[in-house]
Design a protein around this motif. Structure first.
Motif, PDB file in Angstrom:
ATOM      1  N   MET A   1       0.856  -1.067  -0.019  1.00 55.27           N
ATOM      2  CA  MET A   1       0.065  -0.033   0.135  1.00 55.27           C
ATOM      3  C   MET A   1       1.071   1.443   0.084  1.00 55.27           C
ATOM      4  SD  MET A   1      -2.999   1.153   2.442  1.00 55.27           S
ATOM      5  CE  MET A   1      -2.033   1.640   4.043  1.00 55.27           C
ATOM      6  N   ILE A   2       0.481   1.931  -0.830  1.00 52.40           N
ATOM      7  CA  ILE A   2       1.382   3.555  -0.913  1.00 52.40           C
ATOM      8  C   ILE A   2       0.535   4.467  -0.310  1.00 52.40           C
ATOM      9  CG2 ILE A   2       2.534   5.207  -2.478  1.00 52.40           C
ATOM     10  CD1 ILE A   2       2.912   2.772  -4.530  1.00 52.40           C
ATOM     11  N   ILE A   3       0.960   5.252   0.576  1.00 51.43           N
ATOM     12  CA  ILE A   3       0.220   6.355   1.404  1.00 51.43           C
ATOM     13  C   ILE A   3       0.980   7.606   1.227  1.00 51.43           C
ATOM     14  CG2 ILE A   3      -0.892   4.782   2.930  1.00 51.43           C
ATOM     15  CD1 ILE A   3       1.090   5.788   5.047  1.00 51.43           C
ATOM     16  N   CYS A   4       0.263   8.635   1.478  1.00 52.86           N
ATOM     17  CA  CYS A   4       0.836  10.151   1.600  1.00 52.86           C
ATOM     18  C   CYS A   4       0.112  10.916   2.666  1.00 52.86           C
ATOM     19  CB  CYS A   4       0.808  10.719   0.175  1.00 52.86           C
ATOM     20  SG  CYS A   4      -0.919  10.793  -0.477  1.00 52.86           S
ATOM     21  N   ALA A   5       0.650  12.065   2.779  1.00 55.86           N
ATOM     22  CA  ALA A   5       0.062  12.919   3.894  1.00 55.86           C
ATOM     23  C   ALA A   5      -1.110  13.251   3.594  1.00 55.86           C
ATOM     24  CB  ALA A   5       1.119  14.174   3.942  1.00 55.86           C
ATOM     25  N   GLY A   6      -1.600  14.089   2.359  1.00 55.89           N
ATOM     26  CA  GLY A   6      -2.715  14.660   2.177  1.00 55.89           C
ATOM     27  C   GLY A   6      -2.838  16.020   1.930  1.00 55.89           C
ATOM     28  N   ARG A   7      -4.082  16.876   1.876  1.00 56.32           N
ATOM     29  CA  ARG A   7      -4.363  18.001   1.662  1.00 56.32           C
ATOM     30  C   ARG A   7      -3.571  18.424   0.271  1.00 56.32           C
ATOM     31  NH1 ARG A   7      -3.618  20.298   7.701  1.00 56.32           N
ATOM     32  NH2 ARG A   7      -5.348  19.069   8.467  1.00 56.32           N
ATOM     33  N   ASN A   8      -2.540  19.322   0.304  1.00 59.30           N
ATOM     34  CA  ASN A   8      -2.111  19.754  -0.789  1.00 59.30           C
ATOM     35  C   ASN A   8      -0.753  18.581  -1.330  1.00 59.30           C
ATOM     36  OD1 ASN A   8      -0.024  20.415   0.780  1.00 59.30           O
ATOM     37  ND2 ASN A   8       0.514  22.386  -0.276  1.00 59.30           N
ATOM     38  N   GLU A   9      -1.008  17.715  -0.626  1.00 54.22           N
ATOM     39  CA  GLU A   9       0.368  16.623  -1.199  1.00 54.22           C
ATOM     40  C   GLU A   9      -0.272  15.206  -1.246  1.00 54.22           C
ATOM     41  OE1 GLU A   9       4.363  17.445   0.154  1.00 54.22           O
ATOM     42  OE2 GLU A   9       4.478  15.532   0.950  1.00 54.22           O
ATOM     43  N   THR A  10      -1.015  15.155  -2.229  1.00 55.06           N
ATOM     44  CA  THR A  10      -1.540  14.008  -2.845  1.00 55.06           C
ATOM     45  C   THR A  10      -1.181  13.408  -4.180  1.00 55.06           C
ATOM     46  OG1 THR A  10      -3.604  14.916  -3.830  1.00 55.06           O
ATOM     47  CG2 THR A  10      -3.796  14.415  -1.483  1.00 55.06           C
ATOM     48  N   PHE A  11      -1.340  12.274  -4.397  1.00 57.84           N
ATOM     49  CA  PHE A  11      -0.818  11.550  -5.512  1.00 57.84           C
ATOM     50  C   PHE A  11      -2.089  10.614  -5.929  1.00 57.84           C
ATOM     51  CE2 PHE A  11       2.917  12.462  -3.025  1.00 57.84           C
ATOM     52  CZ  PHE A  11       3.766  12.798  -3.813  1.00 57.84           C
ATOM     53  N   LYS A  12      -2.203  10.463  -7.314  1.00 56.83           N
ATOM     54  CA  LYS A  12      -3.134   9.377  -7.986  1.00 56.83           C
ATOM     55  C   LYS A  12      -2.906   7.952  -7.159  1.00 56.83           C
ATOM     56  CE  LYS A  12      -4.180  12.167 -11.903  1.00 56.83           C
ATOM     57  NZ  LYS A  12      -4.201  12.196 -13.475  1.00 56.83           N
ATOM     58  N   PHE A  13      -1.632   7.678  -7.166  1.00 51.58           N
ATOM     59  CA  PHE A  13      -1.483   6.502  -6.694  1.00 51.58           C
ATOM     60  C   PHE A  13      -1.326   6.153  -5.073  1.00 51.58           C
ATOM     61  CE2 PHE A  13       2.312   8.878  -7.743  1.00 51.58           C
ATOM     62  CZ  PHE A  13       3.130   8.811  -6.750  1.00 51.58           C
ATOM     63  N   ALA A  14      -1.729   7.152  -4.302  1.00 48.32           N
ATOM     64  CA  ALA A  14      -1.375   6.935  -2.909  1.00 48.32           C
ATOM     65  C   ALA A  14      -2.537   7.255  -2.245  1.00 48.32           C
ATOM     66  CB  ALA A  14      -0.169   7.669  -2.417  1.00 48.32           C
ATOM     67  N   GLU A  15      -3.133   6.666  -1.008  1.00 49.57           N
ATOM     68  CA  GLU A  15      -3.976   6.912  -0.239  1.00 49.57           C
ATOM     69  C   GLU A  15      -3.425   8.009   0.842  1.00 49.57           C
ATOM     70  OE1 GLU A  15      -7.158   4.743   2.632  1.00 49.57           O
ATOM     71  OE2 GLU A  15      -6.044   3.664   1.171  1.00 49.57           O
ATOM     72  N   PRO A  16      -4.292   9.313   1.233  1.00 52.23           N
ATOM     73  CA  PRO A  16      -4.034  10.287   2.106  1.00 52.23           C
ATOM     74  C   PRO A  16      -4.224   9.855   3.238  1.00 52.23           C
ATOM     75  CG  PRO A  16      -5.303  11.104   0.148  1.00 52.23           C
ATOM     76  CD  PRO A  16      -5.418   9.442  -0.098  1.00 52.23           C
ATOM     77  N   MET A  17      -3.235  10.089   4.173  1.00 50.80           N
ATOM     78  CA  MET A  17      -3.625   9.578   5.665  1.00 50.80           C
ATOM     79  C   MET A  17      -3.756  10.491   6.540  1.00 50.80           C
ATOM     80  SD  MET A  17      -3.771   6.272   5.889  1.00 50.80           S
ATOM     81  CE  MET A  17      -4.165   5.620   4.662  1.00 50.80           C
TER      82      MET A  17
END
Length: 178
Positions: A1-17
């Motif tokens: 699973m690929i995750i990222c922070a969120g808000r203005n830092e998101t990616f199509k391939f990652a789930e924001p946390m």
């Protein structure tokens, strides 16, 4: 699973946390309780304590939670504040420090280098802490957007779009995403 922070830092391939240590801890714990992944890869931006340049790609499986007051001998903690993951999918180039605050005093923050800590990212320590609790291999891949100095926020904003593109291209080149 690929995750990222969120808000203005998101990616199509990652789930924001979520942004910061608390939001990330809550949301990633919820995710692991209901749909435990086999591995976690966190992707995002980082601020350099001076040894890494803007747009450098950093891979890590080690995170710290050390506040600036520690560097001034103004605080201590009974907690284990450096974590390392056992995984084989990222190199262990540098320790990533996490705090809910972004460093803007370069003369102080560059002292992190003496402890082997090269960059800061607000979420990565929380990601490692949750992954450790659920016994999930974890790693992080980051792009440097700014130095931890008085223009940190302005530089982050100025470099963010290009940095996210460079990080995405790096993940494509490494066949991490398609």
């Amino acid at each position: 699973m690929i995750i990222c922070a969120g808000r203005n830092e998101t990616f199509k391939f990652a789930e924001p946390m979520g942004v910061g240590l608390i939001e990330t801890s809550i949301n990633l714990t919820r995710k692991c309780l209901f749909d435990k992944p086999d591995f976690i890869l966190f992707v995002g931006s980082a601020g350099s304590y001076g040894e890494h340049n803007i747009f450098d790609i950093i891979e890590s499986k080690r995170a710290a939670n050390i506040e600036l007051s520690f560097l001034q001998n103004n605080s201590y903690t009974p907690l284990d504040n450096v974590l390392e993951s056992e995984n084989k999918f990222v190199k262990n180039d540098t320790i990533v420090n996490s705090s809910n605050y972004i460093s803007s005093n370069f003369s102080l923050s560059k002292k992190f280098n003496a402890y082997g800590i090269g960059v800061e990212n607000m979420e990565f320590f929380a990601v490692l802490q949750v992954a450790k609790e659920f016994e999930i291999p974890v790693g992080g891949i980051f792009v440097v957007t700014n130095y931890t100095n008085e223009t940190a926020h302005e530089d982050f904003l100025k470099n963010h779009k290009e940095a996210m593109s460079k990080l995405t291209n790096s993940l494509l080149e490494k066949n991490i995403i398609k």
